[in-house]
Design a protein around this motif. Structure first.
Motif, PDB file in Angstrom:
ATOM      1  N   ASP A  59       0.843  -1.201   0.000  1.00  0.00           N
ATOM      2  CA  ASP A  59       0.000   0.000   0.000  1.00  0.00           C
ATOM      3  C   ASP A  59       0.881   1.254   0.000  1.00  0.00           C
ATOM      4  O   ASP A  59       1.897   1.292   0.710  1.00  0.00           O
ATOM      5  CB  ASP A  59      -0.876  -0.035   1.264  1.00  0.00           C
ATOM      6  N   ASN A  89       0.629   4.243   1.281  1.00  0.00           N
ATOM      7  CA  ASN A  89       0.849   4.940   2.558  1.00  0.00           C
ATOM      8  C   ASN A  89       1.745   4.135   3.486  1.00  0.00           C
ATOM      9  O   ASN A  89       2.569   4.689   4.215  1.00  0.00           O
ATOM     10  CB  ASN A  89      -0.489   5.221   3.254  1.00  0.00           C
ATOM     11  N   GLN A  97      -3.380   3.821  -2.792  1.00  0.00           N
ATOM     12  CA  GLN A  97      -4.390   3.660  -1.752  1.00  0.00           C
ATOM     13  C   GLN A  97      -5.785   3.879  -2.327  1.00  0.00           C
ATOM     14  O   GLN A  97      -5.942   4.598  -3.306  1.00  0.00           O
ATOM     15  CB  GLN A  97      -4.098   4.634  -0.608  1.00  0.00           C
ATOM     16  N   GLU A 131     -10.063   2.261  -2.787  1.00  0.00           N
ATOM     17  CA  GLU A 131     -10.842   1.152  -3.342  1.00  0.00           C
ATOM     18  C   GLU A 131     -10.639   1.001  -4.854  1.00  0.00           C
ATOM     19  O   GLU A 131     -10.791  -0.088  -5.405  1.00  0.00           O
ATOM     20  CB  GLU A 131     -12.321   1.427  -3.006  1.00  0.00           C
ATOM     21  N   LYS A 174      -8.856  -1.877  -6.358  1.00  0.00           N
ATOM     22  CA  LYS A 174      -9.460  -3.212  -6.446  1.00  0.00           C
ATOM     23  C   LYS A 174     -10.202  -3.329  -7.778  1.00  0.00           C
ATOM     24  O   LYS A 174     -11.428  -3.455  -7.822  1.00  0.00           O
ATOM     25  CB  LYS A 174     -10.408  -3.439  -5.265  1.00  0.00           C
ATOM     26  N   GLY A 206      -7.157  -3.966   3.623  1.00  0.00           N
ATOM     27  CA  GLY A 206      -7.967  -4.934   2.890  1.00  0.00           C
ATOM     28  C   GLY A 206      -7.921  -4.748   1.379  1.00  0.00           C
ATOM     29  O   GLY A 206      -8.038  -5.720   0.630  1.00  0.00           O
ATOM     30  N   ASP A 231      -6.809  -7.773  -0.805  1.00  0.00           N
ATOM     31  CA  ASP A 231      -7.760  -8.409  -1.735  1.00  0.00           C
ATOM     32  C   ASP A 231      -7.200  -8.470  -3.154  1.00  0.00           C
ATOM     33  O   ASP A 231      -7.236  -9.516  -3.800  1.00  0.00           O
ATOM     34  CB  ASP A 231      -9.093  -7.639  -1.749  1.00  0.00           C
ATOM     35  N   THR A 275      -2.107  -4.269   7.738  1.00  0.00           N
ATOM     36  CA  THR A 275      -1.610  -3.092   8.473  1.00  0.00           C
ATOM     37  C   THR A 275      -2.733  -2.187   8.952  1.00  0.00           C
ATOM     38  O   THR A 275      -2.471  -1.089   9.440  1.00  0.00           O
ATOM     39  CB  THR A 275      -0.641  -2.275   7.588  1.00  0.00           C
ATOM     40  N   THR A 276      -3.980  -2.613   8.768  1.00  0.00           N
ATOM     41  CA  THR A 276      -5.117  -1.886   9.355  1.00  0.00           C
ATOM     42  C   THR A 276      -5.801  -2.841  10.331  1.00  0.00           C
ATOM     43  O   THR A 276      -5.636  -4.058  10.229  1.00  0.00           O
ATOM     44  CB  THR A 276      -6.155  -1.457   8.290  1.00  0.00           C
ATOM     45  N   PHE A 326       2.616  -1.518  13.121  1.00  0.00           N
ATOM     46  CA  PHE A 326       2.171  -0.762  11.938  1.00  0.00           C
ATOM     47  C   PHE A 326       1.004   0.181  12.270  1.00  0.00           C
ATOM     48  O   PHE A 326       0.799   1.185  11.599  1.00  0.00           O
ATOM     49  CB  PHE A 326       1.724  -1.721  10.825  1.00  0.00           C
ATOM     50  N   THR A 335       0.663   4.384  12.938  1.00  0.00           N
ATOM     51  CA  THR A 335       0.461   5.463  11.961  1.00  0.00           C
ATOM     52  C   THR A 335      -0.950   5.443  11.353  1.00  0.00           C
ATOM     53  O   THR A 335      -1.255   6.239  10.471  1.00  0.00           O
ATOM     54  CB  THR A 335       1.481   5.320  10.807  1.00  0.00           C
TER      55      THR A 335
HETATM   56  N1  LIG Z   1     -11.296 -10.504   1.834  1.00  0.00           N
HETATM   57  C1  LIG Z   1     -12.142 -10.362   2.825  1.00  0.00           C
HETATM   58  O1  LIG Z   1     -12.565 -11.340   3.463  1.00  0.00           O
HETATM   59  C2  LIG Z   1     -12.582  -8.974   3.223  1.00  0.00           C
HETATM   60  C3  LIG Z   1     -13.274  -8.782   4.426  1.00  0.00           C
HETATM   61  C4  LIG Z   1     -13.608  -7.481   4.802  1.00  0.00           C
HETATM   62  C5  LIG Z   1     -13.275  -6.420   3.980  1.00  0.00           C
HETATM   63  N2  LIG Z   1     -12.626  -6.653   2.807  1.00  0.00           N
HETATM   64  C6  LIG Z   1     -12.232  -5.529   1.927  1.00  0.00           C
HETATM   65  O2  LIG Z   1     -11.249  -4.765   2.611  1.00  0.00           O
HETATM   66  C7  LIG Z   1     -11.245  -3.438   2.079  1.00  0.00           C
HETATM   67  C8  LIG Z   1     -11.156  -2.448   3.202  1.00  0.00           C
HETATM   68  O3  LIG Z   1      -9.960  -2.676   3.898  1.00  0.00           O
HETATM   69  P1  LIG Z   1      -9.323  -1.560   4.838  1.00  0.00           P
HETATM   70  O4  LIG Z   1     -10.372  -1.001   5.719  1.00  0.00           O
HETATM   71  O5  LIG Z   1      -8.115  -2.139   5.454  1.00  0.00           O
HETATM   72  O6  LIG Z   1      -9.006  -0.385   3.820  1.00  0.00           O
HETATM   73  P2  LIG Z   1      -7.741   0.047   2.942  1.00  0.00           P
HETATM   74  O7  LIG Z   1      -6.946  -1.083   2.500  1.00  0.00           O
HETATM   75  O8  LIG Z   1      -8.285   0.964   1.915  1.00  0.00           O
HETATM   76  O9  LIG Z   1      -6.883   0.897   3.991  1.00  0.00           O
HETATM   77  C9  LIG Z   1      -7.435   2.054   4.566  1.00  0.00           C
HETATM   78  C10 LIG Z   1      -6.486   3.236   4.493  1.00  0.00           C
HETATM   79  O10 LIG Z   1      -5.461   3.066   5.447  1.00  0.00           O
HETATM   80  C11 LIG Z   1      -4.182   3.271   4.841  1.00  0.00           C
HETATM   81  N3  LIG Z   1      -3.261   2.466   5.637  1.00  0.00           N
HETATM   82  C12 LIG Z   1      -3.165   1.116   5.669  1.00  0.00           C
HETATM   83  N4  LIG Z   1      -2.323   0.740   6.631  1.00  0.00           N
HETATM   84  C13 LIG Z   1      -1.848   1.883   7.214  1.00  0.00           C
HETATM   85  C14 LIG Z   1      -0.955   2.151   8.277  1.00  0.00           C
HETATM   86  N5  LIG Z   1      -0.412   1.164   8.998  1.00  0.00           N
HETATM   87  N6  LIG Z   1      -0.692   3.441   8.585  1.00  0.00           N
HETATM   88  C15 LIG Z   1      -1.288   4.446   7.901  1.00  0.00           C
HETATM   89  N7  LIG Z   1      -2.171   4.257   6.900  1.00  0.00           N
HETATM   90  C16 LIG Z   1      -2.441   2.987   6.562  1.00  0.00           C
HETATM   91  C17 LIG Z   1      -4.379   2.913   3.412  1.00  0.00           C
HETATM   92  O11 LIG Z   1      -3.447   3.551   2.583  1.00  0.00           O
HETATM   93  C18 LIG Z   1      -5.791   3.431   3.159  1.00  0.00           C
HETATM   94  O12 LIG Z   1      -5.748   4.806   2.888  1.00  0.00           O
HETATM   95  C19 LIG Z   1     -12.516  -3.310   1.256  1.00  0.00           C
HETATM   96  O13 LIG Z   1     -12.180  -3.355  -0.102  1.00  0.00           O
HETATM   97  C20 LIG Z   1     -13.328  -4.549   1.627  1.00  0.00           C
HETATM   98  O14 LIG Z   1     -14.158  -4.991   0.582  1.00  0.00           O
HETATM   99  C21 LIG Z   1     -12.265  -7.906   2.419  1.00  0.00           C
END
Ligand SMILES: NC(=O)c1ccc[n+]([C@@H]2O[C@H](COP(=O)([O-])OP(=O)(O)OC[C@H]3O[C@@H](n4cnc5c(N)ncnc54)[C@H](O)[C@@H]3O)[C@@H](O)[C@H]2O)c1
Length: 363
Positions: free
Chosen positions: A44, A46, A73, A75, A78, A107, A111, A131-132, A171, A174
């Motif tokens: 990612d 960021n 970064q 959606e 995807k 995610g 994904d 990392t989230t 992680f 941040t």
């Molecule tokens: N595969 C599955 O089973 C499953 C389950 C639930 C959700 N999802 C999918 O997951 C996605 C959402 O995931 P998400 O909420 O992690 O969103 P994301 O991946 O978009 O991350 C959210 C934001 O956080 C930033 N970021 C990530 N790690 C960071 C860190 N350590 N420090 C600072 N910034 C950071 C990213 O750049 C982004 O801006 C959706 O597309 C959803 O459909 C998939």
């Protein structure tokens, strides 16, 4: 104390290791075992900006060819076209059947990167490094990978299990505040459908400064959430039955996201309101519960959309196109009581509208 959760699937058995400052050691352990001359990182943007030095250093210490590609970064990554770019990156740089592919990010990265690992050479070793909060407790476990289509979210993909999951809470230092609450929604979901103690454990999210949160309590909460998800997906790997309970609140949430064009509301924010709607619908069908265990966290959500901006008719229409809709009616995950979910095709549009009104009153 670090935690390790074992996940068993028909494809593989893997460990989800949760801890603090475990990334480098885990990477070295995986690379030693892989015996590959190269490895790949999809990261990612960021996370690369904020943690790139540590990550590069960890891989530099291992003596093998490392290729890294940034995942923008948001959606929009995807998509079929970005998945194609990821596969090109792997193939053009000589990925082999035993080359580990580390997918580092939330995610979105997990994904699309996971889907690229699932499809390049019909599958190369995938290591999720979430990392989230959301990706630690939810998307990195269970093997769902994929991308979006203009008809709807997550409509193209594959079930593909990782070889390992490394959830290093360092992680999270941040991670923006709103991303913590996004992850909280999925944690509260586990409280609703499976384990009531999660509601109390999640109170660490109510602390004034989220980054000062007690690390051990956070590790415990994340690992217990992973364990709940692991238990459910182990029982129902391909979503023929109880795995659908993980969609509690999600039928409403997807309609909300779509109504907001995936812009003014995040997935986690939508899931929170979706759970409130599902609770109201459950009550309408006889459940004797109050929404208090969820409402306790309402102040953490800062919505950028108001009730007045949303049309109930649009929301009802968008529900009809949700993937989880069966032939006749919309199928919901509802509660008989707390931690007792069931699936129900609800026929009464009036009851669904009432559930929406209740949820939107909490906007
Ligand atoms: N595969 C599955 O089973 C499953 C389950 C639930 C959700 N999802 C999918 O997951 C996605 C959402 O995931 P998400 O909420 O992690 O969103 P994301 O991946 O978009 O991350 C959210 C934001 O956080 C930033 N970021 C990530 N790690 C960071 C860190 N350590 N420090 C600072 N910034 C950071 C990213 O750049 C982004 O801006 C959706 O597309 C959803 O459909 C998939």
């Amino acid at each position: 104390m670090n935690k390790s959760i074992e996940v068993n699937s028909s494809q593989s058995h893997y460990q989800c290791n949760v801890g603090q400052d475990i990334f480098t050691e885990e990477v070295h352990r995986i690379l030693d075992r892989a015996q590959s001359s190269n490895c790949f990182i999809l990261i990612d943007e960021n996370v690369e900006r904020l943690h790139g030095d540590l990550i590069s250093q960890s891989f530099d210490e291992a003596d093998l060819e490392t290729y890294m590609m940034t995942v923008p970064q948001g959606e929009a990554s995807k998509s079929v076209s970005f998945w194609n770019s990821c596969v090109n990156f792997l193939l053009e740089n000589g990925v082999r059947r035993n080359s580990p592919v580390f997918v580092i990010g939330g995610g979105v990265t997990g994904d699309v990167g996971g889907f690229a690992a699932a499809t390049a050479l019909r599958g190369v070793p995938l290591i999720h490094v979430p990392t989230t909060i959301l990706s630690m407790v939810d998307s990195s476990v269970g093997g769902k990978t994929g991308v979006n289509h203009s008809v709807g979210k997550n409509l193209i993909g594959a079930f593909y299990q990782p070889e390992a999951v490394i959830a290093d809470i360092s992680f999270l230092k941040t991670l923006p505040r709103n991303e913590w609450t996004n992850g909280l929604s999925e944690i509260l979901k586990y409280g609703a459908i499976r384990q009531s103690t999660i509601f109390d454990q999640a109170e660490i999210f109510l602390s004034e400064d989220i980054r000062q949160i007690d690390e051990q309590k956070l590790i415990d909460l994340i690992s217990e959430s992973i364990q709940i998800k692991a238990d459910i997906v182990q029982e129902d790997e391909f979503e023929g039955g109880i795995r659908a309970y993980l969609n509690f609140g999600h039928t409403f949430a997807h309609a909300l996201e779509k109504s907001c064009d995936y812009k003014k509301i995040s997935h986690g924010e939508a899931v929170y309101l979706g759970m409130l709607a599902a609770i109201e619908l459950s009550r309408n069908l006889g459940a004797q519960i109050t929404a208090d265990p969820i409402l306790k966290y309402r102040s953490l959500y800062r919505y950028r959309v108001s009730k007045e901006e949303l049309s109930l008719n649009d929301l009802m229409d968008h529900m009809k196109f949700d993937k989880k809709r069966t032939n006749e009616h919309i199928r919901f995950v509802l509660l008989k009581e707390w931690q007792h979910p069931f699936l129900e095709e609800v026929q009464s549009a009036k009851a669904i509208r009432q559930a929406w009104s209740y949820a939107l009153d909490n906007l």
